[in-house]
Design an enzyme around this catalytic site. Structure first.
Site, PDB file in Angstrom:
ATOM      1  N   GLN B  31       0.816  -1.211   0.000  1.00  0.00           N
ATOM      2  CA  GLN B  31       0.000   0.000   0.000  1.00  0.00           C
ATOM      3  C   GLN B  31       0.858   1.273   0.000  1.00  0.00           C
ATOM      4  O   GLN B  31       2.057   1.228   0.240  1.00  0.00           O
ATOM      5  CB  GLN B  31      -0.908   0.001   1.235  1.00  0.00           C
ATOM      6  CG  GLN B  31      -0.161  -0.214   2.547  1.00  0.00           C
ATOM      7  CD  GLN B  31      -1.032  -0.804   3.646  1.00  0.00           C
ATOM      8  OE1 GLN B  31      -2.248  -0.690   3.635  1.00  0.00           O
ATOM      9  NE2 GLN B  31      -0.392  -1.449   4.630  1.00  0.00           N
ATOM     10  N   ASP B 155      -7.281  -5.775  13.999  1.00  0.00           N
ATOM     11  CA  ASP B 155      -7.168  -4.326  13.842  1.00  0.00           C
ATOM     12  C   ASP B 155      -6.724  -4.063  12.408  1.00  0.00           C
ATOM     13  O   ASP B 155      -5.592  -3.684  12.151  1.00  0.00           O
ATOM     14  CB  ASP B 155      -6.123  -3.806  14.848  1.00  0.00           C
ATOM     15  CG  ASP B 155      -5.919  -2.311  14.720  1.00  0.00           C
ATOM     16  OD1 ASP B 155      -6.680  -1.655  14.001  1.00  0.00           O
ATOM     17  OD2 ASP B 155      -4.958  -1.806  15.346  1.00  0.00           O
ATOM     18  N   SER B 156      -7.626  -4.310  11.468  1.00  0.00           N
ATOM     19  CA  SER B 156      -7.254  -4.240  10.055  1.00  0.00           C
ATOM     20  C   SER B 156      -7.631  -2.897   9.457  1.00  0.00           C
ATOM     21  O   SER B 156      -8.213  -2.039  10.115  1.00  0.00           O
ATOM     22  CB  SER B 156      -7.966  -5.353   9.287  1.00  0.00           C
ATOM     23  OG  SER B 156      -9.316  -5.008   9.070  1.00  0.00           O
ATOM     24  N   THR B 157      -7.299  -2.725   8.193  1.00  0.00           N
ATOM     25  CA  THR B 157      -7.824  -1.588   7.436  1.00  0.00           C
ATOM     26  C   THR B 157      -9.282  -1.906   7.096  1.00  0.00           C
ATOM     27  O   THR B 157      -9.808  -2.928   7.518  1.00  0.00           O
ATOM     28  CB  THR B 157      -6.995  -1.405   6.144  1.00  0.00           C
ATOM     29  OG1 THR B 157      -6.836  -2.690   5.530  1.00  0.00           O
ATOM     30  CG2 THR B 157      -5.620  -0.840   6.454  1.00  0.00           C
ATOM     31  N   ASP B 158      -9.934  -1.048   6.320  1.00  0.00           N
ATOM     32  CA  ASP B 158     -11.338  -1.285   5.980  1.00  0.00           C
ATOM     33  C   ASP B 158     -11.530  -2.649   5.311  1.00  0.00           C
ATOM     34  O   ASP B 158     -10.597  -3.211   4.741  1.00  0.00           O
ATOM     35  CB  ASP B 158     -11.854  -0.165   5.057  1.00  0.00           C
ATOM     36  CG  ASP B 158     -12.150   1.103   5.828  1.00  0.00           C
ATOM     37  OD1 ASP B 158     -12.675   1.003   6.945  1.00  0.00           O
ATOM     38  OD2 ASP B 158     -11.826   2.195   5.313  1.00  0.00           O
TER      39      ASP B 158
END
Lengths: 278, 278
Positions: B31, B155-158
């Site tokens: 990313q 606890d991830s991104t969207d």
């Protein structure tokens, strides 16, 4: 697509909305009024550059502003809504059959007219026979009432500019004197995360006047800060308690939400002691 | 001042932040990573155009993500944090003295490095001897564990792109199998107001796997939708109950908040019955 850049002097994040179509742009004696269509939120009402309501999510603010005190009071017959020219708070209050008289005090008649024209689902109850509209300053109106109101609801714009007079100790005194002995008062009090000093000030001023003061919150995505607070002043009754069956038709407000929306007492205590560490 | 326009494909409002200074801009294997300084929020971490944390308000998300299950579990000794490369969740979990081992599984090593460099107050616990870092896919890691973890925190991104694998029924199965008999699992599950279908889907999938599933929320001003939801899956214990004294030092989380942050049961039932009318 054209963009609308919100101009909220109190917000550290600027919100940008897609504008499908500008439906109205005008200037009243008090403020700039704009209505535009957004693909997600539907019609949006903007006053002086700040979003006041969207068709899609206005229910959150209007339900939470009104139904907590309206259910904490055992039988509110006489109610005043100060501000809220769009009529959303009026609509919610009139869902309570016990209401016999509703004074609707909006300083800016143009907001009422704009809402009637563009937001029929919000302004739908303004012409109810129980409603008496007075286009005047809310503080002036309240001064003249004496132990006649069961519930007073302030639905103003942000606590700056001409709405400032609705957040003074003097105003809170008039409110107390205008209320019947079990009377209750509720007002918006900004964001607990972005404006906690302001929340503290409102609470502190109310504590000088009302024997019972409390605070509850709701998440409102279209108001800066989002963790939106409502301050309650009561002459005798604990607003955390529900005193009549919940029969109104709502999208969000429920009996259980009434209980859980109040700021937990341990956090509330920190707020009042200026110990919130953010 | 330069502006940062957030690019959140899931948000109907675009957020704009003032940029005092861009501190870092790079591209990892997974990313785009950016760090900038904002006058109000301090340093802000951005992944693929979406704000992940700000120095000023990260405590809300990190405390609420971790401390609910960490206090509902009577004594979590072995914990896994999946994602959360910034280290905020790790910092909060390690405030619990009962923790003996923390697996910190972040697919993108560059996020850890960036946080260590620019967010020392967030990443401060990553080098704690109880922490074992594995830079790998979280779903792969969980598959290999067998009844060894007391608490698993995602606890991830969207829930789009490469984080999608953390929200499948298959993943929830591996999670259940990786947990000890009193084990608990928590994951972010997006905004209850903007993404209620997504919240419903996550809940529904978890219900196929866990005997106890629940949902709590927090207001987070810097995440789109703001009324942010967290989904809990538990093998035997009710997550609404606190099972050990609250001794951790926090800014927001308190014992009373633990109780009131869960979605009121009447609203929760509506969510599961697809009756939320917004």
């Amino acid at each position: 697509m054209i963009k609308f850049f919100e101009k909220d002097p109190y917000a550290p994040i600027q919100y940008v909305y897609d504008v499908e179509k500008v439906l109205y742009k005008g200037k009243s004696k008090f403020q700039e009024i704009m209505v535009f269509e957004n693909p997600y939120f539907g019609k949006i009402l903007v006053l002086d550059g700040v979003v006041q309501l969207t068709e899609r999510d206005e229910f959150i603010y209007h339900e939470m502003l009104t139904h907590v005190v309206m259910h904490a009071h055992p039988e509110a017959k006489t109610v005043a809504v100060i501000g809220g020219g769009d009529g959303g708070a009026v609509r919610e209050v009139l869902k309570h059959d016990c209401v016999e008289k509703l004074y609707f005090i909006e300083i800016d008649e143009e907001v009422i007219n704009t809402s009637k024209k563009f937001f029929p689902s919000v302004s739908c109850s303004i012409d109810d026979p129980r409603v008496e509209i007075r286009c005047m300053d809310g503080a002036e109106f309240i001064k003249e009432m004496n132990e006649t109101l069961d519930v007073i609801i302030v639905d103003s714009t942000d606590i700056i500019g001409f709405a400032k007079s609705l957040f003074t100790v003097e105003f809170f005194k008039s409110v107390r004197d205008a209320l019947t002995k079990n009377g209750m008062f509720v007002t918006l009090s900004e964001s607990l995360i972005f404006h906690k000093e302001l929340v503290y000030e409102v609470q502190n001023s109310m504590k000088l006047i009302f024997p019972i003061v409390d605070l509850y919150t709701a998440s409102i995505a279209t108001y800066a800060g989002n963790w939106w607070s409502f301050s309650v002043g009561s002459k005798s009754l604990d607003p955390r308690e529900i005193r009549k069956p919940v029969k109104v038709s709502t999208k969000l407000y429920t009996e259980e939400l009434h209980k859980s929306c109040f700021l937990p007492r341990d956090i509330y205590k920190k707020l009042l002691n200026k110990q919130l560490d953010w």
